[in-house]
Design a protein around this motif. Structure first.
Motif, short mmCIF file in Angstrom:
data_model
loop_
_atom_site.label_atom_id
_atom_site.label_comp_id
_atom_site.label_asym_id
_atom_site.label_seq_id
_atom_site.Cartn_x
_atom_site.Cartn_y
_atom_site.Cartn_z
N ASP A 40 0.81 -1.22 0.00
CA ASP A 40 0.00 0.00 0.00
C ASP A 40 0.84 1.27 0.00
N VAL A 41 2.06 1.18 0.52
CA VAL A 41 2.91 2.37 0.67
C VAL A 41 4.27 2.11 0.02
N VAL A 42 4.78 3.15 -0.65
CA VAL A 42 6.10 3.09 -1.29
C VAL A 42 6.99 4.15 -0.64
N ALA A 43 8.20 3.76 -0.24
CA ALA A 43 9.13 4.69 0.43
C ALA A 43 10.34 4.97 -0.46
N PHE A 44 10.77 6.23 -0.49
CA PHE A 44 11.93 6.67 -1.27
C PHE A 44 12.97 7.25 -0.32
N ASN A 45 14.21 6.88 -0.54
CA ASN A 45 15.29 7.38 0.29
C ASN A 45 16.52 7.60 -0.57
N ALA A 46 16.88 8.87 -0.83
CA ALA A 46 18.04 9.19 -1.65
C ALA A 46 19.31 9.13 -0.81
N ASP A 47 20.35 8.49 -1.38
CA ASP A 47 21.62 8.43 -0.65
C ASP A 47 22.62 9.42 -1.25
N SER A 48 23.83 9.38 -0.76
CA SER A 48 24.85 10.35 -1.19
C SER A 48 25.55 9.93 -2.48
N ASN A 49 25.18 8.78 -3.04
CA ASN A 49 25.82 8.27 -4.25
C ASN A 49 24.94 8.43 -5.49
N ASN A 50 24.05 9.43 -5.46
CA ASN A 50 23.15 9.69 -6.58
C ASN A 50 22.28 8.49 -6.91
N LYS A 51 21.80 7.85 -5.87
CA LYS A 51 20.88 6.74 -6.03
C LYS A 51 19.68 6.94 -5.10
N VAL A 52 18.55 6.37 -5.51
CA VAL A 52 17.37 6.39 -4.67
C VAL A 52 17.00 4.96 -4.34
N ASN A 53 16.88 4.67 -3.07
CA ASN A 53 16.46 3.34 -2.62
C ASN A 53 14.94 3.35 -2.44
N ILE A 54 14.27 2.42 -3.08
CA ILE A 54 12.81 2.36 -3.07
C ILE A 54 12.39 1.05 -2.41
N THR A 55 11.52 1.16 -1.41
CA THR A 55 11.03 -0.05 -0.73
C THR A 55 9.51 -0.04 -0.69
N ALA A 56 8.95 -1.22 -0.85
CA ALA A 56 7.49 -1.39 -0.78
C ALA A 56 7.24 -2.79 -0.23
N GLY A 57 6.93 -2.88 1.07
CA GLY A 57 6.80 -4.19 1.71
C GLY A 57 8.13 -4.91 1.68
N ALA A 58 8.16 -6.12 1.12
CA ALA A 58 9.39 -6.91 1.03
C ALA A 58 10.23 -6.55 -0.19
#
Length: 378
Positions: free
Chosen positions: A87-105
């Protein structure tokens, strides 16, 4: 940039901006989506552009821990979000010009370009020229867009639609040299005129259809230099270049038609008859020719191709002289489809003159279609 958002909201947003993203471009940012998190407003905005038109679409955030912005690959992100079951998607940008995306597992990392690489969409200066109901604007475009030209080489300005306010009326007009579709409504607005690309208006109609329950009106604006048009609702803003060039004097052409014979037909019945004849007509030539013999109280319509022939007698009310005339069945179908009432009035100017197609006893809409020359061996 660190935030979370509902998957359904994000999916809707990415679907809405898909048509504004460049498919291929040497500028990588144009194939991406700029995502921006605003902690104070609790809003996530997604933007896309192909340099001809652009969009910024806003959705509510579930939570924003850190402001920020960046450009992500639009196609990959859109396809993934459609397939997520969380139901929810999380975005987290790091210092290496990448975005980590998580949704459940599920977890994914995507490259992120700097926001500075993304072109500015909003014109430096613009003025709102009209505030109109979303439903009404959508109706006006849908009932005219079919008549625009698809040939940008011959006359690019005719691939768009004229949007103008004049003498207290808002006019939406499309034409391609063979036909005209004109829809008008009375408004309170200062005079203005712009020609908006058909592609932009098609995308706008889609957006309004999806958002009409939430957005009651749409504001139309024009950049100070006249080269860009702006369309705004509470949910999105679309900016597009305007088309340069002289638009044909559509009103003079339409009002110049003098009735030779006027015909009143049942809209659905007439449409169905022409639709059947079109099955054969489209096999004959690119003109999709159907010949009408208009008599007192009826139209005898027929068409012929190598594959076969078709004939149908259509009951109607007639006023005026008898007439034999031919039209492109596809053009006629597209015009009649927009009528929207039980009875359609057809005003024929004569053997080599245009036909006007309009709702019976209703104002605000008219179609103009030039006839096809009948070959002697037909």
């Amino acid at each position: 940039m660190r935030f979370s958002v509902k998957r359904t909201e994000l999916a809707r947003c990415l679907s809405a901006i898909e048509g504004f993203t460049a498919r291929k471009s040497p500028l990588t940012a144009l194939t991406g989506v700029r995502i921006k998190a605003d902690k104070e407003a609790k809003i996530i905005s997604c933007a896309a552009t192909d340099l001809e038109m652009g969009i910024e679409f806003k959705i509510p955030a579930e939570e924003i821990q850190e402001n920020g912005a960046g450009v992500l690959p639009s196609n990959i992100l859109g396809n993934i979000v459609k397939k997520l079951d969380s139901d929810v998607v999380a975005f987290n940008a790091d210092s290496n010009n990448k975005v980590n995306i998580t949704a459940g597992a599920f977890q994914m990392a995507l490259p992120m370009q700097d926001e500075a690489d993304f072109p500015e969409i909003v014109p430096a200066e613009s003025k709102d020229v009209l505030d109109i109901s979303c439903d009404l604007f959508r109706d006006m475009v849908k009932k005219t867009i079919h008549a625009r030209s698809n040939d940008p080489i011959v006359r690019a300005v005719l691939t768009g639609e004229l949007l103008e306010a004049r003498n207290g009326y808002f006019n939406v007009v499309a034409l391609d040299g063979y036909r005209i579709a004109w829809r008008w409504e009375k408004v309170e607005a200062e005079d203005f005129s712009m020609v908006v690309p058909g592609k932009t208006l098609v995308e706008l109609v889609k957006l309004i259809a999806e958002e009409d329950e939430e957005a009651a009106s749409i504001k139309i604006g024009l950049a100070k230099n006249g080269t860009q048009a702006v369309f705004k609702t509470d949910k999105f803003m679309v900016v597009t270049r305007t088309l340069a060039g002289q638009f044909i004097d559509y009103e003079k052409l339409i009002t110049g038609v003098e009735p030779h014979v006027t015909v009143t037909v049942d809209t659905f019945g007439f449409f169905s008859s022409i639709e059947r004849l079109y099955v054969i007509a489209k096999e004959a030539s690119e003109n999709n020719t159907v010949i009408f013999n208009i008599r007192s109280g009826s139209i005898e319509a027929h068409t012929e191709a190598d594959i076969g022939s078709a004939y149908e007698k259509i009951e109607c009310e007639t006023k005026g002289k008898e007439l034999e005339i031919a039209f492109n069945a596809k053009f006629l179908l597209e015009a009649v489809k927009t009528v929207g009432v039980e009875k359609t009035e057809l005003v024929f100017g004569g053997e080599l003159q245009p036909c006007l197609v309009k709702p019976l006893n209703a104002e605000g809409q008219i179609n103009f279609i030039l006839p096809v020359k009948i070959r002697k061996n037909q």
